[in-house]
Design an enzyme around this catalytic site. Structure first.
Site, PDB file in Angstrom:
ATOM      1  N   SER A 275       0.835  -1.196   0.000  1.00  7.11           N
ATOM      2  CA  SER A 275       0.000   0.000   0.000  1.00  7.11           C
ATOM      3  C   SER A 275       0.878   1.257   0.000  1.00  7.11           C
ATOM      4  O   SER A 275       1.616   1.478  -0.956  1.00  7.11           O
ATOM      5  CB  SER A 275      -0.968  -0.041   1.192  1.00  7.11           C
ATOM      6  OG  SER A 275      -2.002   0.893   1.037  1.00  7.11           O
TER       7      SER A 275
ATOM      8  N   HIS B 155      -4.074  -1.883  -4.292  1.00  4.24           N
ATOM      9  CA  HIS B 155      -5.474  -2.286  -4.082  1.00  4.24           C
ATOM     10  C   HIS B 155      -6.311  -2.147  -5.366  1.00  4.24           C
ATOM     11  O   HIS B 155      -7.489  -1.828  -5.311  1.00  4.24           O
ATOM     12  CB  HIS B 155      -6.102  -1.465  -2.952  1.00  4.24           C
ATOM     13  CG  HIS B 155      -5.285  -1.390  -1.712  1.00  4.24           C
ATOM     14  ND1 HIS B 155      -4.903  -2.514  -1.011  1.00  4.24           N
ATOM     15  CD2 HIS B 155      -4.750  -0.320  -1.052  1.00  4.24           C
ATOM     16  CE1 HIS B 155      -4.176  -2.133   0.045  1.00  4.24           C
ATOM     17  NE2 HIS B 155      -4.066  -0.823   0.039  1.00  4.24           N
TER      18      HIS B 155
END
Length: 243
Positions: A131, A166
């Protein structure tokens, strides 16, 4: 005999100890460390050095005999500049956690960690993260650092182009990133779904893997006509961890 030059390597992770229980992606990335028993430092900066995140790292890595784990907090920093440099340059792997990408970059720059990570990278330390810990290595990224999803034309620039984590696993990620690339707000780059991972050597993709067949890695580029191209990269399916 001449000494081989250190390799410049970094990895984008779409998983790991913070969201997966099987350790497959963690084992894969640690398998690329330069030593058989690597020193692995976790940087939880993007989460504000959240205690629960540190605890997860220590639960996953603290008792492993095949590595030497450590955590580098910056919100309650204990090391002076010389000790901080010596510590980071001694690591074989630096593993950066998720959280707020913009805050991570700001804190690193205040403490000079951005410069030290570049130096470690030049010396052969493997840099990786999930992330925000994947976003930070590129020239720009797709982020929710400011609330709504947006583009962040900032990063360490060790990886050419941009990164979107993501991808397809958080609502809005794919269309927002595609729009940013098509509009020129971000350079073309790499979109990583949860479950996939990518290794780069010298800024070039050298391996793409996945822990789940449905998870993938994508290359997204502007097409020069106001649109874009999106290509799914073939990924090797990893075997379950034998730990």
């Amino acid at each position: 005999m001449p000494v081989a030059a250190p390799q410049h390597r970094l990895a984008l992770l779409g998983g790991g100890f913070s969201i997966d229980d099987d350790g497959v992606l963690d084992d894969w990335v640690l398998g690329h460390a330069r030593t058989p028993r690597p020193k692995v430092c976790f940087l939880p900066t993007a989460s504000g050095d959240a205690a629960v995140y540190v605890d997860k790292f220590l639960a996953a890595f603290g008792d492993r005999p095949d590595l030497v784990p450590s955590v580098l907090p910056l919100f309650r920093r204990e090391l002076d500049d010389d000790a901080l440099r010596a510590f980071l340059l001694s690591q074989d792997v630096v593993y950066v956690g998720g959280g707020n990408t913009a805050n991570l970059l700001a804190v690193w720059r205040v403490h000079g960690v951005d410069r030290l990570l570049r130096e470690a990278y030049d010396r052969g330390t493997l840099l990786c993260g999930i992330s925000a810990g994947a976003n930070c290595w590129a020239e720009g990224s797709h982020t929710d650092s400011f609330g709504p999803l947006t583009h962040l034309p900032d990063g360490l620039g060790l990886l050419p182009g941009s990164v979107c984590p993501h991808y397809d696993t958080e609502p809005g990620r794919r269309p927002s990133y595609r729009a940013a690339v098509a509009a020129g707000n971000l350079p073309g780059g790499w979109a990583v779904e949860d479950g996939a991972a990518a290794l780069f050597t010298g800024g070039e993709l050298t391996e793409a893997v996945t822990r789940a067949p449905e998870a993938g890695l994508y290359r997204v580029d502007p097409d020069g006509r106001g649109g874009l191209t999106e290509r799914r990269v073939p990924c090797r399916l990893l075997e379950p961890s034998r730990r």
